[in-house]
Motif scaffolding. Sequence first.
Motif, mmCIF file in Angstrom:
data_model
loop_
_atom_site.group_PDB
_atom_site.id
_atom_site.type_symbol
_atom_site.label_atom_id
_atom_site.label_comp_id
_atom_site.label_asym_id
_atom_site.label_seq_id
_atom_site.Cartn_x
_atom_site.Cartn_y
_atom_site.Cartn_z
ATOM 1 N N SER A 1 0.824 -1.204 0.000
ATOM 2 C CA SER A 1 0.000 0.000 0.000
ATOM 3 C C SER A 1 0.860 1.257 0.000
ATOM 4 C CB SER A 1 -0.928 0.002 1.221
ATOM 5 O OG SER A 1 -1.810 1.092 1.198
ATOM 6 N N MET A 2 1.986 1.220 0.722
ATOM 7 C CA MET A 2 2.885 2.374 0.731
ATOM 8 C C MET A 2 3.512 2.580 -0.642
ATOM 9 S SD MET A 2 6.055 3.278 3.315
ATOM 10 C CE MET A 2 7.049 1.870 2.813
ATOM 11 N N SER A 3 3.892 1.496 -1.309
ATOM 12 C CA SER A 3 4.457 1.604 -2.656
ATOM 13 C C SER A 3 3.432 2.164 -3.637
ATOM 14 C CB SER A 3 4.941 0.228 -3.116
ATOM 15 O OG SER A 3 5.435 0.290 -4.436
ATOM 16 N N ASP A 4 2.188 1.673 -3.558
ATOM 17 C CA ASP A 4 1.131 2.190 -4.433
ATOM 18 C C ASP A 4 0.858 3.665 -4.154
ATOM 19 O OD1 ASP A 4 0.858 -0.296 -5.571
ATOM 20 O OD2 ASP A 4 -0.780 -0.914 -4.245
ATOM 21 N N SER A 5 0.940 4.060 -2.887
ATOM 22 C CA SER A 5 0.704 5.455 -2.529
ATOM 23 C C SER A 5 1.775 6.373 -3.114
ATOM 24 C CB SER A 5 0.666 5.613 -1.005
ATOM 25 O OG SER A 5 -0.419 4.914 -0.444
ATOM 26 N N LYS A 6 3.025 5.912 -3.114
ATOM 27 C CA LYS A 6 4.100 6.714 -3.692
ATOM 28 C C LYS A 6 3.906 6.895 -5.188
ATOM 29 C CE LYS A 6 7.655 5.550 -0.274
ATOM 30 N NZ LYS A 6 8.969 4.879 -0.038
ATOM 31 N N VAL A 7 3.497 5.838 -5.879
ATOM 32 C CA VAL A 7 3.239 5.942 -7.322
ATOM 33 C C VAL A 7 2.086 6.902 -7.587
ATOM 34 C CG1 VAL A 7 2.504 4.648 -9.359
ATOM 35 C CG2 VAL A 7 4.149 3.632 -7.768
ATOM 36 N N LEU B 1 -2.981 6.504 0.482
ATOM 37 C CA LEU B 1 -2.947 7.928 0.144
ATOM 38 C C LEU B 1 -3.850 8.213 -1.046
ATOM 39 C CD1 LEU B 1 -1.724 10.664 0.756
ATOM 40 C CD2 LEU B 1 0.165 10.090 -0.784
ATOM 41 N N GLY B 2 -3.824 7.340 -2.045
ATOM 42 C CA GLY B 2 -4.666 7.532 -3.217
ATOM 43 C C GLY B 2 -6.144 7.497 -2.875
ATOM 44 N N ARG B 3 -6.540 6.563 -2.038
ATOM 45 C CA ARG B 3 -7.957 6.474 -1.672
ATOM 46 C C ARG B 3 -8.401 7.687 -0.864
ATOM 47 N NH1 ARG B 3 -6.343 1.002 -1.361
ATOM 48 N NH2 ARG B 3 -5.650 1.241 0.796
ATOM 49 N N THR B 4 -7.508 8.211 -0.047
ATOM 50 C CA THR B 4 -7.858 9.398 0.742
ATOM 51 C C THR B 4 -8.031 10.625 -0.148
ATOM 52 O OG1 THR B 4 -6.625 8.522 2.640
ATOM 53 C CG2 THR B 4 -7.143 10.867 2.656
ATOM 54 N N ALA C 1 -9.372 11.738 -13.665
ATOM 55 C CA ALA C 1 -8.270 10.843 -14.033
ATOM 56 C C ALA C 1 -8.530 9.437 -13.502
ATOM 57 C CB ALA C 1 -6.948 11.379 -13.478
ATOM 58 N N LYS C 2 -8.089 8.447 -14.274
ATOM 59 C CA LYS C 2 -8.260 7.042 -13.912
ATOM 60 C C LYS C 2 -6.909 6.479 -13.445
ATOM 61 C CE LYS C 2 -12.509 7.193 -15.312
ATOM 62 N NZ LYS C 2 -13.633 7.176 -14.335
ATOM 63 N N PHE C 3 -6.879 5.992 -12.226
ATOM 64 C CA PHE C 3 -5.640 5.445 -11.671
ATOM 65 C C PHE C 3 -5.729 3.949 -11.372
ATOM 66 C CE2 PHE C 3 -5.489 9.951 -10.570
ATOM 67 C CZ PHE C 3 -4.214 10.282 -10.970
#
Length: 237
Positions: A44-50, A79-82, A70-72
Motif C-alpha cells: 500500500s505504501m508503494s502504491d501510494s508513492k506511485v 494515500l490515493g484512496r484518501t 483521471a483514472k488510476f
Amino acid sequence: MDFSLSGLWREMGLFARLVVIVMGVMSLTSLLVLGERLVMSFKSMSDSKVFAAKMASLLANGDLDAAADAKFGKDIGYLGRTIRSGLVAYKGSVHGDKDLCFESVARALERQQARELAVLKRGHGWLATVGSTAPFVGLLGTVMGIVTAFEKMAASGSGGLGTVSAGIAEALITTAFGLLVAIPAVMAFNFLAGWVDARAVDISESSNEFLDLVARRLAEGPREEEEEEGEESEAAA
C-alpha cells in the motif's frame, strides 16, 4: 529422566501439554498476522508513492476537475484512496457556496483517513493480545507444573530432587514458551504501531496540502469567471 524436548513432552501432564499447544497456536497465528501485515502495508505504501507522483503532475496547474476525472485503477494505496475521496467530494459539491464545498471536502478526507488507518491497524489487536497474555498462559503452566511436582512428592513420600525434577522442568518449559511467544509478538506490535503512526502523519500532511489547494482553487474561481465574462463581452462588442 530425559531432559530433551521430546523427553519433557512425554513427562508433561495433559494440562501442561494443552498450554504448550495453545501457545504454539498463538505463536503461529502471530507470525501469519505479521507476515500479512508487512506484505499489505508495504504494498500500500508503494502504491501510494506511485499515486502521489502521478497526482502531483496533474495538480501542478491546480486543475482539480481534471484530477478528479483521471483514472488510476484500484491499486492506489491508502494515500490515493484518501485524496480521491476529497476529489469526489469536490466535484460533487456546489462550488457557488465555497464554505460548504470546503467543509464537504474536509469531512470526506477525514472520514477516509479514519477508514485507512483502521485498515492499516487490522491485526494489531491480536498481536497485542498475544504479547500481553502469553506470559500469563505460560505462568499458568508453571503453576500446574509446581502442583505436579508436589503431587509426586506426596505420592513418593520423599522430597528428593529426583522426585520433583520432572514437575519443575515442566514448569520452567512452559514459562520459557510463554516468553518466546510474547517477546516477538510485542516487538511486532510496536514496529507496526510505529509504522502506522508515521503513515498517519503522511496522510494528514497530504490531506492538508490538498485542502490548501482546494481553498486556493475556490478563491480563484470567481476571478476566472469574471475574466471569462469579460472576454465574452469584448467578443460581442
